[in-house]
Design a protein around this motif. Structure first.
Motif, mmCIF file in Angstrom:
data_model
loop_
_atom_site.group_PDB
_atom_site.id
_atom_site.type_symbol
_atom_site.label_atom_id
_atom_site.label_comp_id
_atom_site.label_asym_id
_atom_site.label_seq_id
_atom_site.Cartn_x
_atom_site.Cartn_y
_atom_site.Cartn_z
ATOM 1 N N ARG A 1 -5.222 6.827 -0.035
ATOM 2 C CA ARG A 1 -4.403 5.558 -0.102
ATOM 3 C C ARG A 1 -4.750 4.629 -1.312
ATOM 4 N N LEU B 1 0.356 5.468 1.102
ATOM 5 C CA LEU B 1 -0.340 6.693 1.572
ATOM 6 C C LEU B 1 -0.090 7.848 1.098
ATOM 7 N N HIS C 1 0.830 -1.103 -0.020
ATOM 8 C CA HIS C 1 0.015 0.006 -0.022
ATOM 9 C C HIS C 1 0.746 1.232 -0.134
#
Length: 199
Positions: free
Chosen positions: A86, A76, A74
Motif C-alpha cells: 500500500r 492498496l 491511500h
C-alpha cells in the motif's frame, strides 16, 4: 478470494501491520500527488492488482494515526499469493510540518516491533533499518520480520517514508516468508519511484 495477510503468523502481527485489506485538505491549486502503479512494485510470483485511490488512512498498527487523516489518501495493492502493499500520501500544511511528520512516522515504524512484542510477548523477530535514499528531500527504509513460534510461520514487511516538499509518502510491502536481499533492493527502487512521481 480472501485478502492476503502479510504478517498472518499471529493475530497481533496481522493487526499490527494492517495488511488485512481500507480540514487540512489536498491543495486545490496544485495537482494531487501521484501514486505508484502496480507495475512499479517489487516483482512478485503473481501479478499485482491495484485498488483505487481512497481518502484517509489505511489500517496500520505501525503508522496508526500519525498522519492527519483529512490530509491523506491511500492506495492498496495485492497479488494472488500472500503478498500485498500500500501507499499513503499526505499533504502537510507546510514543509516544516511535513518534515516533522517524516520524523514522527520514522519513529513509529522503528519502534513498531517493540509495541507488537508488548502486546504479544511470544512473538519473535527483528526490526532493521535499511538506510536512507537520496531522492527529493530523502527517504528511509525499514524492515520487520516476525515469527510465530506456535504456528511455525514467519512473515516479513518493508516500510519506507519519503518526502517531496509538503508531501509525505509511506510505502508498505509485506509477504509470507523471509525477505531476501533482492526484495529489499527492489523495494528501495520502488520507494525512489514513489517519491519521484509525487509531483
Amino acid at each position: 478470494m480472501t485478502q492476503p495477510k502479510m504478517l498472518r503468523s499471529a493475530a497481533v502481527t496481522t493487526a499490527a501491520l494492517g495488511f488485512t485489506f481500507t480540514a487540512l485538505s489536498w491543495a486545490s491549486a496544485a495537482p494531487a500527488p501521484a501514486f505508484l502503479s502496480a507495475s512499479q512494485l517489487p516483482p512478485a510470483p503473481t501479478p499485482w492488482t491495484a485498488g483505487p485511490v481512497a481518502p484517509g488512512l489505511p489500517d496500520d498498527f505501525c503508522t496508526g494515526a500519525t498522519a492527519p487523516r483529512a490530509a491523506s489518501k491511500h492506495k492498496l495493492f495485492h497479488t494472488e499469493l500472500d503478498t500485498g502493499a500500500r501507499q499513503t500520501n499526505t499533504v502537510a500544511a507546510s514543509e516544516a510540518k511535513a518534515k516533522q511528520l517524516v520524523t514522527n512516522l520514522r519513529k513509529q515504524i522503528a519502534n513498531c516491533f517493540d509495541r507488537m512484542r508488548a502486546q504479544n510477548p511470544d512473538l519473535v523477530g527483528t526490526s532493521v533499518y535499511h538506510g536512507a535514499l537520496s531522492v527529493e528531500e530523502g527517504a528511509y527504509v525499514y524492515g520487520i520480520d516476525t515469527e510465530d513460534p506456535v504456528g511455525g510461520t514467519n512473515d516479513a514487511a518493508l516500510y519506507s517514508v519519503g518526502r517531496d516538499g509538503r508531501t509525505v509518502t509511506v510505502v508498505a510491502w509485506g509477504q509470507l516468508g523471509d525477505v531476501s536481499a533482492a526484495a529489499v533492493t527492489a523495494f528501495r527502487t520502488t520507494t525512489v519511484t514513489a517519491v519521484t512521481k509525487l509531483h
